[in-house]
Design an enzyme around this catalytic site. Structure first.
Site, PDB file in Angstrom:
ATOM      1  CB  CYS A 167       7.973   4.390  -5.788  1.00 55.88           C
ATOM      2  SG  CYS A 167       8.473   5.851  -4.861  1.00 55.88           S
ATOM      3  CG  ASP A 219       1.138  10.010  -7.990  1.00 54.01           C
ATOM      4  OD1 ASP A 219       0.399   9.116  -8.436  1.00 54.01           O
ATOM      5  OD2 ASP A 219       1.675   9.952  -6.863  1.00 54.01           O
TER       6      ASP A 219
HETATM    7  O1  LIG Z   1       4.099   5.958  -1.402  1.00 55.08           O
HETATM    8  C1  LIG Z   1       3.946   6.703  -0.429  1.00 55.08           C
HETATM    9  O2  LIG Z   1       3.593   6.269   0.676  1.00 55.08           O
HETATM   10  C2  LIG Z   1       4.195   8.172  -0.593  1.00 55.08           C
HETATM   11  C3  LIG Z   1       4.026   8.988   0.528  1.00 55.08           C
HETATM   12  C4  LIG Z   1       4.242  10.346   0.432  1.00 55.08           C
HETATM   13  C5  LIG Z   1       4.630  10.904  -0.786  1.00 55.08           C
HETATM   14  C6  LIG Z   1       4.804  10.103  -1.901  1.00 55.08           C
HETATM   15  C7  LIG Z   1       4.582   8.743  -1.820  1.00 55.08           C
HETATM   16  N1  LIG Z   1       4.743   7.935  -2.955  1.00 55.08           N
HETATM   17  C8  LIG Z   1       5.246   8.485  -4.174  1.00 55.08           C
HETATM   18  C9  LIG Z   1       5.396   7.634  -5.365  1.00 55.08           C
HETATM   19  O3  LIG Z   1       6.264   7.945  -6.196  1.00 55.08           O
HETATM   20  C10 LIG Z   1       4.444   6.520  -5.708  1.00 55.08           C
HETATM   21  O4  LIG Z   1       5.155   5.573  -6.443  1.00 55.08           O
HETATM   22  C11 LIG Z   1       3.345   7.137  -6.576  1.00 55.08           C
HETATM   23  O5  LIG Z   1       2.527   7.930  -5.764  1.00 55.08           O
HETATM   24  C12 LIG Z   1       2.468   6.049  -7.261  1.00 55.08           C
HETATM   25  O6  LIG Z   1       1.858   5.246  -6.302  1.00 55.08           O
HETATM   26  P1  LIG Z   1       0.797   4.117  -6.751  1.00 55.08           P
HETATM   27  O7  LIG Z   1      -0.434   4.807  -7.217  1.00 55.08           O
HETATM   28  O8  LIG Z   1       0.561   3.311  -5.521  1.00 55.08           O
HETATM   29  O9  LIG Z   1       1.455   3.300  -7.825  1.00 55.08           O
END
Ligand SMILES: O=C(O)c1ccccc1NCC(=O)[C@H](O)[C@H](O)COP(=O)(O)O
Length: 214
Positions: free
Chosen positions: A6, A130
């Protein structure tokens, strides 16, 4: 195993990550995010991707028309709702976009919080768990308390997100049985700039995990 990477912002990284084995890519359609892609950028990335790759747009508390317009403009195959969207809103969006995968992200504060998942079982295709962060909606690198979620077994597919990275993936999957995983900051050099070496390490870890499955 479904593997969703993502926060993709660059066409060449989208192609490289797909070639390494990711079957689902996520694109942040939230202007306040450092991983935001404009509709124009999104369309350009999607048009060079193979048809079998799922292309998911991530939204936070967006209006139905904003979502349906972007889907029509860009070729997104799925929509991930990452804010406080209600089950009713999801149901209405599902009716407006019957051929689009609808993913509801739940930002989990504690195992008790998971009761909030039940009303979504009949209104979305897929759930994504999440980690909760008080200021940010996603991409935070914060992990869930995997042990406390061991009994989570919804009747629809679900993806595990939140702070996953190559060196904690096997432990997370030893505690939980999601149909897929979602990673963003754990395979990045900087927000929106993916680290292809880390993506390779991720797939190596997945191979090790698969080889050890009964
Ligand atoms: O990634 C972003 O900036 C974001 C912003 C606003 C809403 C959602 C967002 N990300 C969503 C996702 O699916 C990410 O992959 C998920 O939160 C996991 O993130 P991480 O902990 O960094 O792997």
């Amino acid at each position: 195993m479904r593997v969703k990477i993502c926060g993709i912002t660059k066409p060449e990284q989208a192609a490289a990550i797909t070639a390494k084995g990711a079957n689902t890519l996520g694109f942040i359609c939230v202007e306040s995010s450092p991983r935001y892609v404009t509709p124009h950028q999104l369309g350009a990335i999607i048009e060079q991707l193979p048809p079998q790759v799922d292309k998911i747009g991530v939204f936070v508390n967006a209006a139905t028309t904003e979502i349906t317009t972007l889907v029509a403009q860009t070729g997104l195959t799925g929509v991930q709702l990452h804010g406080e969207e209600s089950p009713d809103f999801c149901l209405q969006l599902k009716e407006a976009l019957p051929d689009i995968e609808l993913i509801k992200a739940l930002r989990v504060k504690s195992a008790e919080f998971l009761e909030e998942a039940t009303p979504y079982f009949s209104s979305v295709n897929t759930l994504l768990l999440d980690a909760y962060h008080p200021q940010l909606f996603g991409g935070t690198g914060t992990t869930l308390d995997w042990e406390s979620l061991a009994l989570f077994s919804p009747p629809i597919p679900w993806l595990l997100a939140g702070g996953l990275k190559p060196d904690n993936l096997i432990y997370a999957l030893s505690q939980l049985s999601p149909q897929g995983i979602d990673l963003s900051s754990g395979v990045e050099r900087a927000p929106g700039d993916k680290d292809l070496d880390k993506v390779s390490q991720l797939f190596q870890q997945l191979q090790i995990w698969k080889a050890n499955q009964p």
